[in-house]
Design a protein around this motif. Sequence first.
Motif, short mmCIF file in Angstrom:
data_model
loop_
_atom_site.label_atom_id
_atom_site.label_comp_id
_atom_site.label_asym_id
_atom_site.label_seq_id
_atom_site.Cartn_x
_atom_site.Cartn_y
_atom_site.Cartn_z
N TRP A 214 0.87 -1.17 0.00
CA TRP A 214 0.00 0.00 0.00
C TRP A 214 0.91 1.22 0.00
O TRP A 214 2.09 1.13 0.32
CB TRP A 214 -0.96 -0.01 1.19
N GLN A 215 0.35 2.34 -0.39
CA GLN A 215 1.16 3.55 -0.53
C GLN A 215 1.36 4.17 0.85
O GLN A 215 0.72 5.14 1.22
CB GLN A 215 0.48 4.52 -1.49
N THR A 224 4.21 0.02 -3.31
CA THR A 224 4.37 -0.81 -4.50
C THR A 224 3.52 -0.21 -5.62
O THR A 224 2.31 -0.03 -5.45
CB THR A 224 3.96 -2.27 -4.22
N ASP A 225 4.15 0.07 -6.74
CA ASP A 225 3.55 0.85 -7.81
C ASP A 225 2.22 0.27 -8.30
O ASP A 225 1.26 1.00 -8.53
CB ASP A 225 4.55 0.95 -8.97
N GLN A 252 0.07 -0.07 10.68
CA GLN A 252 -1.04 -0.92 10.23
C GLN A 252 -2.06 -0.06 9.49
O GLN A 252 -2.21 1.13 9.76
CB GLN A 252 -1.71 -1.63 11.41
N LYS A 253 -2.75 -0.72 8.59
CA LYS A 253 -3.83 -0.06 7.86
C LYS A 253 -4.88 -1.11 7.53
O LYS A 253 -4.56 -2.26 7.22
CB LYS A 253 -3.29 0.57 6.57
N VAL A 254 -6.15 -0.71 7.58
CA VAL A 254 -7.25 -1.61 7.23
C VAL A 254 -8.05 -0.99 6.09
O VAL A 254 -8.43 0.18 6.15
CB VAL A 254 -8.18 -1.86 8.43
N THR A 259 -6.15 -6.27 5.93
CA THR A 259 -5.36 -5.61 6.97
C THR A 259 -3.89 -5.69 6.59
O THR A 259 -3.36 -6.78 6.33
CB THR A 259 -5.58 -6.26 8.34
N PHE A 260 -3.22 -4.55 6.56
CA PHE A 260 -1.80 -4.46 6.21
C PHE A 260 -0.98 -4.29 7.49
O PHE A 260 -1.31 -3.45 8.34
CB PHE A 260 -1.54 -3.26 5.30
#
Length: 316
Positions: A214-215, A224-225, A252-254, A259-260
């Motif tokens: 994710w950006q 990742t492009d 972290q990101k959702v 979930t990243f």
Amino acid sequence: MQDHDDNQKDAVRGRRQFLQCMAWAGAGTLWLMKGGVLQARALDGLAGDEAADASFSFVQISDSHIGFHKEPNPDVVATLRAALAKINAQPDKPDFLLHTGDLTHLSKPEEFDTLSGVMQEAKAAHTFYVPGEHDVIGDNGAEFFRRFGQRQSSGGWYSFDHRGVHFVGLVNVLNLKAGGFGSLGADQLAWLKKDLASRSAETPVVVFAHMPLWQLYPQWGWGTDDSAEAMSYLRRFGSVSVLNGHIHQIQQKVEGNITFYTARSTAYPQPAPGKADAPGPLKDIAPGSLQTYLGVREVRHVRGKQALAVTEEVLA
């Protein structure tokens, strides 16, 4: 039916808000999904029945950077050994380890030799690897793939199934884009779409790669492009966990069902996004506190629960 859909949406929104608030949560916390809501448990406060529900666990380590010998850590071999000792000391042995890249610092054969020797100290039955950009210097990853590749595809990406969970190892450190962005490429994306096509939407999926999918912070190339296309193939699944390294810290990101998680390094920390002129080893840390910045991640699959339970542990 409408009430059920609304309840699901409310649970997802609550989970997203809760995780975003806890993005910098400390180590030693186990996250459990119960009734659609994440609940926190201290490691020493985990109830016996909750621990018994775990059908298996695995551990993520990342960014060991064997060959690095400057501040703030002139002995990265020692801290990797400390990480493995912490893993080996767990009362329940993990089924396997995931190493999410930057095994070495300069892709030198002697660095890979050292890494191989140290990793033999792990008591887990198997270790799965994906390369970091530091593992592909000079030879486009030939030495890494010769030693640690799964040889499932010509590009080095692969997948496997373990006790009802589908794992996907992606390679996003070859052919880096302008600004240092990772790239998956058309061939890998086509493979991923095909790999996921036959999986039931109820199958939990764990994706692991080196650079964030994710950006996270474009100014430093932390992303990742072409990750958006990869994520489009994963949105139909009920539970997707994406594990990355590269940034040497936890964020972290959702996004809906995805979930990243980024991971700590076993070598050295990096500054938080935008808190320095550029990424790189964070040297301005208090004497004796290095191990509070380094760590490993344990992930448990709990029977009957879609979300995975994630534990962050520092080396200190």
